[in-house]
Design an enzyme around this catalytic site. Structure first.
Site, PDB file in Angstrom:
ATOM      1  N   HIS A 142      32.869 -25.410 -22.985  1.00  0.00           N
ATOM      2  CA  HIS A 142      33.007 -26.815 -23.756  1.00  0.00           C
ATOM      3  C   HIS A 142      34.439 -27.846 -23.724  1.00  0.00           C
ATOM      4  CE1 HIS A 142      29.537 -24.677 -25.493  1.00  0.00           C
ATOM      5  NE2 HIS A 142      29.418 -26.062 -26.496  1.00  0.00           N
ATOM      6  N   HIS A 190      36.197 -18.201 -28.112  1.00  0.00           N
ATOM      7  CA  HIS A 190      37.268 -18.485 -27.191  1.00  0.00           C
ATOM      8  C   HIS A 190      39.012 -18.954 -26.964  1.00  0.00           C
ATOM      9  CE1 HIS A 190      35.505 -19.545 -23.055  1.00  0.00           C
ATOM     10  NE2 HIS A 190      34.505 -20.531 -24.232  1.00  0.00           N
TER      11      HIS A 190
END
Length: 236
Positions: A142, A190
């Site tokens: 992303h 993440h």
């Protein structure tokens, strides 16, 4: 409002080269530290994820907001944006710009997948996951997509805007990129180093592709974009 050339005002080649060099350097450093399992980095990564996760658990609206922000940077979102912008560019016969955007977005995604497979870093483990993501963690897809995608849109539009609008465009793009990256940490999918590496690789990639297109397509040049902007968009 979408031009046919590279739209970085001022000394575009110098700016693009600096961004590319900085991005490659930061990504290489992050990759090295992750591959070496550098203890200070691992400790900091885990500490940040744990702290943000605790905050999210204590504030129920927070995960929902972060999910919404994260979805703005999803693969589906970028597919929709890319198709819409490419159609607009093709209608205006900006063939090279349309190709540049498609190549940037698609190749960045492929590059991210390849690096993830190569590095094979596991995602963070949190007590109560808000979302479940497949695949490896490094670098954040992303974050890389946001840096490359918004970077490409800036390249295509900046020279068409007055100075104050350029600043607004930069501010909005940077804010969106940072928000998407932060959302990935906030959702526990993440580590911060994954996000920073994604930013660096995305920025470096769009910069390298910009320089490549400028070199390979003589008509697609900063001077062309700026002269076109001066004659056709002076009212902006």
């Amino acid at each position: 409002m979408l031009g046919s050339g590279v739209a970085l005002p001022g000394r575009p080649r110098d700016v693009t080269l600096v961004i590319a060099a900085a991005g490659v350097s930061l990504f290489a450093l992050a990759l090295l530290l992750v591959e070496l399992s550098w203890a200070p980095l691992l400790t900091a990564d885990r500490s940040v994820v744990a702290s943000v996760h605790r905050f999210a658990l204590d504030h129920p609206p927070f995960p929902s907001a972060m999910t919404a922000v994260s979805n703005l940077g999803s693969g589906l979102s970028w597919e929709i944006v890319t198709v819409a912008v490419v159609v607009l560019l093709l209608l205006r016969r900006r063939w090279t710009s349309a190709l540049f955007l498609v190549v940037t977005v698609a190749s960045s995604s492929l590059l991210n997948s390849a690096v993830k497979v190569w590095v094979g870093r596991e995602r963070p483990v949190v007590a109560h996951p808000f979302v479940l993501e497949p695949g490896a963690s490094f670098p954040s897809g992303h974050s890389q997509a946001a840096a490359a995608g918004f970077g490409a849109l800036l390249v295509l539009t900046l020279s068409l805007l007055r100075l104050w609008l350029r600043r607004v465009a930069w501010a909005l793009a940077v804010t969106a990129v940072l928000a998407i990256g932060f959302s990935r940490v906030a959702l526990g999918v993440h580590y911060p180093s994954d996000v920073l590496a994604g930013f660096a690789l995305g920025a470096a990639w769009v910069s390298l592709l910009t320089m490549a297109f400028v070199r390979w397509v003589p008509s697609w040049h900063p001077a062309t974009a700026q002269s076109g902007a001066a004659s056709s968009t002076g009212r902006l």
